[in-house]
Design a protein around this motif. Structure first.
Motif, PDB file in Angstrom:
ATOM      1  N   UNK A   3       1.065  -1.307  -0.446  1.00 52.84           N
ATOM      2  CA  UNK A   3       0.064   0.042  -0.053  1.00 52.84           C
ATOM      3  C   UNK A   3       1.028   0.655  -0.157  1.00 52.84           C
ATOM      4  N   UNK A   4       0.339   2.408  -1.271  1.00 53.82           N
ATOM      5  CA  UNK A   4       1.295   3.844  -0.991  1.00 53.82           C
ATOM      6  C   UNK A   4       0.268   4.035  -0.422  1.00 53.82           C
ATOM      7  N   UNK A   5       0.665   5.616   0.688  1.00 54.68           N
ATOM      8  CA  UNK A   5       0.204   6.179   1.119  1.00 54.68           C
ATOM      9  C   UNK A   5       0.580   7.821   1.252  1.00 54.68           C
ATOM     10  N   UNK A  65      -0.139  -5.585   3.680  1.00 54.57           N
ATOM     11  CA  UNK A  65       0.945  -6.346   4.131  1.00 54.57           C
ATOM     12  C   UNK A  65       2.138  -5.354   4.357  1.00 54.57           C
ATOM     13  N   UNK A  66       2.393  -4.799   3.655  1.00 52.59           N
ATOM     14  CA  UNK A  66       3.839  -3.323   3.680  1.00 52.59           C
ATOM     15  C   UNK A  66       3.164  -2.405   3.572  1.00 52.59           C
ATOM     16  N   UNK A  67       3.836  -1.303   3.981  1.00 52.39           N
ATOM     17  CA  UNK A  67       3.467  -0.118   3.712  1.00 52.39           C
ATOM     18  C   UNK A  67       4.271   1.177   3.273  1.00 52.39           C
ATOM     19  N   UNK A  68       4.051   1.524   2.946  1.00 53.52           N
ATOM     20  CA  UNK A  68       5.372   2.697   2.307  1.00 53.52           C
ATOM     21  C   UNK A  68       4.313   4.181   2.082  1.00 53.52           C
ATOM     22  N   UNK A  69       4.595   5.085   2.756  1.00 50.93           N
ATOM     23  CA  UNK A  69       4.490   6.808   2.745  1.00 50.93           C
ATOM     24  C   UNK A  69       5.665   7.347   2.104  1.00 50.93           C
ATOM     25  N   UNK A  70       4.739   8.407   2.124  1.00 50.21           N
ATOM     26  CA  UNK A  70       5.386   9.546   1.160  1.00 50.21           C
ATOM     27  C   UNK A  70       5.678  10.462   3.160  1.00 50.21           C
ATOM     28  N   UNK A  71       6.440  11.019   2.289  1.00 50.37           N
ATOM     29  CA  UNK A  71       7.246  11.753   3.585  1.00 50.37           C
ATOM     30  C   UNK A  71       6.916  13.307   4.186  1.00 50.37           C
ATOM     31  N   UNK A 131       9.012   1.777   3.939  1.00 47.58           N
ATOM     32  CA  UNK A 131       9.190   2.952   3.855  1.00 47.58           C
ATOM     33  C   UNK A 131       8.862   3.374   3.838  1.00 47.58           C
ATOM     34  N   UNK A 132       9.837   4.784   3.993  1.00 44.38           N
ATOM     35  CA  UNK A 132       9.645   6.152   4.399  1.00 44.38           C
ATOM     36  C   UNK A 132       9.967   7.084   2.731  1.00 44.38           C
ATOM     37  N   UNK A 133       9.330   7.715   1.577  1.00 47.48           N
ATOM     38  CA  UNK A 133      10.155   8.213   0.292  1.00 47.48           C
ATOM     39  C   UNK A 133       9.078   9.685   0.454  1.00 47.48           C
ATOM     40  N   UNK A 134      10.543  10.421  -0.509  1.00 52.63           N
ATOM     41  CA  UNK A 134       9.736  11.622  -0.556  1.00 52.63           C
ATOM     42  C   UNK A 134       8.241  11.355  -1.661  1.00 52.63           C
ATOM     43  N   UNK A 135       7.567  12.693  -1.427  1.00 54.91           N
ATOM     44  CA  UNK A 135       6.493  12.714  -2.273  1.00 54.91           C
ATOM     45  C   UNK A 135       7.056  12.801  -3.828  1.00 54.91           C
ATOM     46  N   UNK A 136       7.968  13.701  -3.716  1.00 57.78           N
ATOM     47  CA  UNK A 136       7.999  13.274  -5.690  1.00 57.78           C
ATOM     48  C   UNK A 136       8.908  11.960  -5.840  1.00 57.78           C
ATOM     49  N   UNK A 137       9.429  11.366  -5.452  1.00 57.03           N
ATOM     50  CA  UNK A 137       9.979  10.399  -5.229  1.00 57.03           C
ATOM     51  C   UNK A 137       9.017   8.895  -4.834  1.00 57.03           C
ATOM     52  N   UNK A 138       7.771   9.375  -4.892  1.00 57.82           N
ATOM     53  CA  UNK A 138       7.316   7.782  -3.978  1.00 57.82           C
ATOM     54  C   UNK A 138       7.301   6.563  -5.099  1.00 57.82           C
TER      55      UNK A 138
END
Length: 182
Positions: free
Chosen positions: A24-26, A42-48, A107-114
């Motif tokens: 899931x990408x949030x 199962x795994x969640x990836x968030x925008x910073x 994971x947490x990634x910058x929004x522009x690179x999400x």
């Protein structure tokens, strides 16, 4: 209400028990059932992003909606008993910093690179031997299958009682809860 809870339960159960890993990408705010879909994955990836732009919120009790479709089970599975109670009773907005403190985002990634970073992360996991991808999730689901069903059934049973047109006295509610424990 019954149609919504039946549909919501099916969606929750399907996400929890899918054979493939659910990512899931949030990117922003998630409230109510949106939070449940995040919790079921199962795994969640968030925008910073700051709290005013990205948070989760379970306002069911505050707005007078009984927590069903996994709203008691999923926070319990994801966070443990104490934090699940906090989310449900406080209806607080929980931002990324708080979620990072409890190791919730994978994971947490910058929004522009999400999108790019999420895709890269998923590709890395997809390189694993397929049995190593499928079997652990299947084993965890099998170990928890009856627990998950019992929890969702309990939500349904309590939801029916909570939405009953006949309001119960505190004594009747105490008896109902005592019977649930038995």
């Amino acid at each position: 209400v019954k149609l919504v809870t039946t549909w919501g339960r099916k969606v929750t159960y399907k996400i929890l028990t899918m054979k493939k890993i659910v990512f899931t990408q949030v990117q922003g705010i998630a409230v109510g059932f949106g939070v449940l879909m995040i919790l079921a994955s199962d795994l969640r990836i968030f925008a910073d992003r700051p709290k005013e732009e990205l948070y989760i919120n379970l306002p069911e009790l505050k707005i007078g909606a009984f927590p069903q479709t996994g709203a008691t089970l999923l926070p319990l599975l994801a966070f443990g008993l104490s934090y699940a109670k906090y989310l449900l009773y406080s209806a607080d907005k929980v931002g990324l910093e708080e979620l990072k403190n409890i190791n919730f985002p994978a994971r947490v990634f910058p929004l522009e690179k999400l999108n790019e970073e999420t895709y890269s992360f998923v590709k890395e996991i997809a390189k694993y031997q397929k049995e190593f991808l499928l079997f652990p999730k299947a084993m965890l689901n099998i170990m928890n299958k009856s627990y998950i069903k019992e929890c969702l059934d309990l939500e349904d049973k309590c939801g029916l009682e909570a939405y009953s047109p006949q309001k119960k006295s505190m004594e009747e509610l105490d008896t109902f809860i005592k019977e649930l424990y038995e």
